[in-house]
Design a protein around this motif. Structure first.
Motif: not given
Lengths: 140, 140
Positions: B104-123
Protein backbone atom coordinates in the motif's frame (compact mmCIF):
# COMPACT_ATOMS: atom_id res chain seq x y z
CA UNK A 1 -4.60 17.79 2.96
CA UNK A 2 -6.20 16.90 6.27
CA UNK A 3 -3.94 14.88 8.52
CA UNK A 4 -5.43 11.74 10.05
CA UNK A 5 -6.34 11.62 13.73
CA UNK A 6 -3.49 10.07 15.69
CA UNK A 7 -2.79 9.65 19.42
CA UNK A 8 -2.26 12.87 21.36
CA UNK A 9 1.38 13.77 21.83
CA UNK A 10 2.86 14.73 25.20
CA UNK A 11 6.27 14.99 26.77
CA UNK A 12 7.64 14.38 30.26
CA UNK A 13 10.99 15.24 31.79
CA UNK A 14 13.14 13.52 34.41
CA UNK A 15 15.26 16.28 35.95
CA UNK A 16 18.03 15.19 38.32
CA UNK A 17 19.83 17.59 40.61
CA UNK A 18 23.49 17.36 41.76
CA UNK A 19 22.35 15.85 45.09
CA UNK A 20 20.76 12.85 43.39
CA UNK A 21 17.19 14.05 43.74
CA UNK A 22 14.47 14.19 41.10
CA UNK A 23 12.16 17.10 40.27
CA UNK A 24 8.51 16.18 40.85
CA UNK A 25 5.24 18.02 40.90
CA UNK A 26 2.08 17.13 42.73
CA UNK A 27 -0.71 17.10 40.18
CA UNK A 28 -3.29 19.84 40.60
CA UNK A 29 -6.00 18.21 38.49
CA UNK A 30 -7.52 14.83 37.76
CA UNK A 31 -6.44 12.27 36.74
CA UNK A 32 -4.19 11.43 39.67
CA UNK A 33 -4.80 14.76 41.45
CA UNK A 34 -2.46 15.14 44.43
CA UNK A 35 -0.08 12.44 43.22
CA UNK A 36 3.59 12.98 42.45
CA UNK A 37 4.39 13.10 38.73
CA UNK A 38 7.16 14.13 36.39
CA UNK A 39 6.72 17.62 34.99
CA UNK A 40 5.33 17.54 31.46
CA UNK A 41 2.35 18.14 29.23
CA UNK A 42 1.01 18.23 25.71
CA UNK A 43 3.08 19.20 22.69
CA UNK A 44 1.65 22.16 20.78
CA UNK A 45 1.38 22.21 17.02
CA UNK A 46 4.33 24.31 15.86
CA UNK A 47 6.84 23.41 18.57
CA UNK A 48 9.34 20.57 18.66
CA UNK A 49 8.99 17.92 21.35
CA UNK A 50 12.21 19.18 22.98
CA UNK A 51 10.86 22.76 23.08
CA UNK A 52 7.58 21.51 24.55
CA UNK A 53 9.52 19.61 27.21
CA UNK A 54 11.56 22.67 28.23
CA UNK A 55 8.42 24.84 28.22
CA UNK A 56 6.46 22.46 30.44
CA UNK A 57 9.27 22.11 32.98
CA UNK A 58 9.58 25.89 33.13
CA UNK A 59 5.81 26.45 33.40
CA UNK A 60 5.27 23.83 36.09
CA UNK A 61 8.40 24.28 38.20
CA UNK A 62 10.09 27.54 37.19
CA UNK A 63 13.25 25.64 36.34
CA UNK A 64 15.00 26.18 33.03
CA UNK A 65 16.56 23.12 31.44
CA UNK A 66 18.92 23.35 28.49
CA UNK A 67 20.39 20.10 27.16
CA UNK A 68 17.93 17.22 27.37
CA UNK A 69 18.38 13.70 26.08
CA UNK A 70 15.80 11.17 24.99
CA UNK A 71 14.76 8.49 27.47
CA UNK A 72 12.10 6.76 25.41
CA UNK A 73 8.67 6.88 23.85
CA UNK A 74 5.74 5.61 25.93
CA UNK A 75 2.65 4.68 23.97
CA UNK A 76 0.73 1.97 25.80
CA UNK A 77 -2.94 2.46 25.06
CA UNK A 78 -4.04 2.55 28.70
CA UNK A 79 -1.21 4.61 30.16
CA UNK A 80 -3.50 7.63 30.66
CA UNK A 81 -7.23 7.42 31.53
CA UNK A 82 -7.99 10.51 29.40
CA UNK A 83 -7.36 8.68 26.14
CA UNK A 84 -4.50 7.47 23.99
CA UNK A 85 -1.65 9.81 24.85
CA UNK A 86 1.91 9.08 23.70
CA UNK A 87 4.69 10.60 25.77
CA UNK A 88 8.20 11.38 24.55
CA UNK A 89 10.30 11.37 27.71
CA UNK A 90 13.54 13.27 28.17
CA UNK A 91 16.05 13.56 30.97
CA UNK A 92 18.60 16.10 32.13
CA UNK A 93 21.07 16.54 34.97
CA UNK A 94 21.40 19.99 36.50
CA UNK A 95 24.85 21.00 37.59
CA UNK A 96 23.70 23.59 40.15
CA UNK A 97 21.20 23.43 42.96
CA UNK A 98 18.09 25.36 41.98
CA UNK A 99 14.85 25.90 43.87
CA UNK A 100 11.63 25.14 42.05
CA UNK A 101 8.54 27.30 42.41
CA UNK A 102 5.09 25.90 41.85
CA UNK A 103 3.58 26.86 38.50
CA UNK A 104 0.65 26.06 36.23
CA UNK A 105 -1.33 22.82 36.61
CA UNK A 106 0.70 21.75 39.64
CA UNK A 107 -0.09 21.82 43.35
CA UNK A 108 3.58 21.72 44.30
CA UNK A 109 6.99 21.42 42.68
CA UNK A 110 9.83 19.97 44.71
CA UNK A 111 13.05 17.98 44.75
CA UNK A 112 12.40 14.48 46.02
CA UNK A 113 14.88 11.82 47.14
CA UNK A 114 14.86 8.95 44.69
CA UNK A 115 14.43 6.20 47.25
CA UNK A 116 10.75 5.84 47.76
CA UNK A 117 8.47 7.67 45.39
CA UNK A 118 5.02 6.78 44.14
CA UNK A 119 4.30 8.26 40.72
CA UNK A 120 1.20 8.85 38.59
CA UNK A 121 0.58 7.18 35.22
CA UNK A 122 3.58 5.15 33.97
CA UNK A 123 6.02 7.72 35.35
CA UNK A 124 7.69 5.13 37.60
CA UNK A 125 8.71 3.26 34.44
CA UNK A 126 9.99 6.40 32.74
CA UNK A 127 11.89 7.31 35.91
CA UNK A 128 13.44 3.82 36.12
CA UNK A 129 14.62 4.02 32.50
CA UNK A 130 16.13 7.48 33.08
CA UNK A 131 17.88 6.31 36.25
CA UNK A 132 19.37 3.37 34.35
CA UNK A 133 20.76 5.75 31.71
CA UNK A 134 22.19 7.90 34.49
CA UNK A 135 24.05 4.88 35.86
CA UNK A 136 25.47 4.05 32.43
CA UNK A 137 26.70 7.62 32.05
CA UNK A 138 28.18 7.67 35.55
CA UNK A 139 30.00 4.42 34.86
CA UNK A 140 31.96 5.91 31.97
CA UNK B 1 -12.35 15.12 28.59
CA UNK B 2 -11.39 16.27 25.12
CA UNK B 3 -7.70 15.98 24.46
CA UNK B 4 -5.97 19.03 22.97
CA UNK B 5 -4.89 19.09 19.34
CA UNK B 6 -1.25 18.11 19.09
CA UNK B 7 1.06 17.36 16.16
CA UNK B 8 0.19 14.27 14.12
CA UNK B 9 2.15 11.19 15.11
CA UNK B 10 3.91 8.96 12.62
CA UNK B 11 6.60 6.32 12.62
CA UNK B 12 9.37 5.30 10.22
CA UNK B 13 11.61 2.28 10.17
CA UNK B 14 15.21 1.75 9.05
CA UNK B 15 15.45 -1.92 8.15
CA UNK B 16 18.94 -3.27 7.43
CA UNK B 17 19.54 -6.63 5.76
CA UNK B 18 22.51 -8.96 6.37
CA UNK B 19 24.18 -7.67 3.18
CA UNK B 20 24.35 -4.12 4.49
CA UNK B 21 21.45 -2.80 2.47
CA UNK B 22 18.49 -0.72 3.60
CA UNK B 23 14.81 -1.30 2.85
CA UNK B 24 13.31 1.61 0.93
CA UNK B 25 10.06 2.31 -0.83
CA UNK B 26 9.40 4.71 -3.65
CA UNK B 27 6.55 6.94 -2.60
CA UNK B 28 3.33 6.45 -4.54
CA UNK B 29 1.76 9.77 -3.57
CA UNK B 30 2.64 13.40 -3.01
CA UNK B 31 4.50 14.82 -1.22
CA UNK B 32 7.74 13.51 -2.69
CA UNK B 33 5.97 11.09 -5.09
CA UNK B 34 8.51 8.82 -6.79
CA UNK B 35 11.25 9.52 -4.26
CA UNK B 36 12.89 6.92 -2.08
CA UNK B 37 11.75 6.93 1.54
CA UNK B 38 11.85 4.78 4.63
CA UNK B 39 8.73 2.68 5.11
CA UNK B 40 6.40 4.23 7.66
CA UNK B 41 3.15 6.06 8.23
CA UNK B 42 0.72 7.44 10.76
CA UNK B 43 0.12 5.88 14.17
CA UNK B 44 -3.51 4.90 14.75
CA UNK B 45 -5.33 5.66 17.97
CA UNK B 46 -5.29 2.41 19.92
CA UNK B 47 -1.94 1.02 18.74
CA UNK B 48 1.50 1.53 20.21
CA UNK B 49 4.13 3.30 18.12
CA UNK B 50 6.08 0.02 17.84
CA UNK B 51 2.98 -1.82 16.58
CA UNK B 52 2.32 0.96 14.08
CA UNK B 53 5.91 0.70 12.88
CA UNK B 54 5.70 -3.05 12.32
CA UNK B 55 2.30 -2.69 10.63
CA UNK B 56 3.53 -0.03 8.21
CA UNK B 57 6.64 -1.99 7.23
CA UNK B 58 4.49 -5.05 6.60
CA UNK B 59 1.84 -3.10 4.63
CA UNK B 60 4.31 -1.24 2.47
CA UNK B 61 6.94 -3.92 1.86
CA UNK B 62 5.49 -7.29 2.95
CA UNK B 63 8.38 -7.75 5.36
CA UNK B 64 7.72 -8.71 8.96
CA UNK B 65 9.97 -7.14 11.57
CA UNK B 66 10.06 -8.33 15.15
CA UNK B 67 12.50 -6.60 17.51
CA UNK B 68 12.85 -2.91 16.75
CA UNK B 69 14.85 -0.34 18.67
CA UNK B 70 14.34 3.39 18.96
CA UNK B 71 16.47 5.65 16.76
CA UNK B 72 14.99 9.00 17.73
CA UNK B 73 12.05 11.36 17.61
CA UNK B 74 11.90 13.84 14.73
CA UNK B 75 9.67 16.83 15.30
CA UNK B 76 10.96 19.80 13.29
CA UNK B 77 7.99 21.90 12.29
CA UNK B 78 8.80 21.92 8.58
CA UNK B 79 9.92 18.32 8.15
CA UNK B 80 6.75 17.44 6.22
CA UNK B 81 4.87 19.84 3.89
CA UNK B 82 1.49 18.36 4.93
CA UNK B 83 1.66 19.88 8.41
CA UNK B 84 3.34 19.31 11.74
CA UNK B 85 4.03 15.58 11.80
CA UNK B 86 6.28 14.06 14.47
CA UNK B 87 7.96 10.78 13.57
CA UNK B 88 9.18 8.17 16.03
CA UNK B 89 11.89 6.31 14.14
CA UNK B 90 12.93 2.72 14.81
CA UNK B 91 15.56 0.43 13.35
CA UNK B 92 16.06 -3.28 13.00
CA UNK B 93 18.58 -5.67 11.48
CA UNK B 94 17.23 -8.72 9.68
CA UNK B 95 19.27 -11.87 10.02
CA UNK B 96 17.98 -13.51 6.84
CA UNK B 97 17.70 -12.28 3.29
CA UNK B 98 14.05 -11.57 2.50
CA UNK B 99 12.46 -10.23 -0.66
CA UNK B 100 10.11 -7.28 -0.30
CA UNK B 101 6.91 -6.99 -2.29
CA UNK B 102 5.34 -3.66 -3.05
CA UNK B 103 2.33 -2.85 -0.88
CA UNK B 104 0.00 0.00 0.00
CA UNK B 105 0.96 3.63 -0.63
CA UNK B 106 4.24 2.65 -2.26
CA UNK B 107 5.29 2.47 -5.91
CA UNK B 108 8.10 0.04 -5.16
CA UNK B 109 9.79 -1.63 -2.20
CA UNK B 110 13.40 -2.71 -2.56
CA UNK B 111 16.75 -3.28 -0.88
CA UNK B 112 19.11 -0.45 -1.72
CA UNK B 113 22.87 -0.23 -1.19
CA UNK B 114 23.62 2.36 1.46
CA UNK B 115 26.23 4.26 -0.52
CA UNK B 116 24.31 6.78 -2.53
CA UNK B 117 20.67 7.27 -1.70
CA UNK B 118 18.50 10.35 -1.93
CA UNK B 119 15.63 10.28 0.54
CA UNK B 120 12.37 12.18 1.01
CA UNK B 121 11.59 14.41 4.02
CA UNK B 122 14.28 14.22 6.74
CA UNK B 123 14.78 10.50 6.15
CA UNK B 124 18.47 11.00 5.30
CA UNK B 125 18.96 12.28 8.85
CA UNK B 126 17.02 9.38 10.39
CA UNK B 127 19.01 6.96 8.24
CA UNK B 128 22.33 8.56 9.31
CA UNK B 129 21.39 8.25 12.99
CA UNK B 130 20.38 4.60 12.55
CA UNK B 131 23.62 3.82 10.69
CA UNK B 132 25.64 5.40 13.51
CA UNK B 133 23.85 3.18 16.05
CA UNK B 134 24.58 0.18 13.86
CA UNK B 135 28.29 1.00 13.99
CA UNK B 136 28.23 1.33 17.76
CA UNK B 137 26.54 -2.06 18.05
CA UNK B 138 28.98 -3.67 15.61
CA UNK B 139 31.91 -2.31 17.59
CA UNK B 140 30.89 -4.14 20.76
Amino acid sequence: MTLPRTPALATDCVVFDPLGRVLLIRRGHEPCAGKHALPGGFVKIGETVASACRREVKEETGIEVAEISLVGVYSDIDRDPRGHIVSVAFMTELTNETSPRVGSDARSAEWVDMGDIDLAFDHALIFAHAKAKLRIKDAR
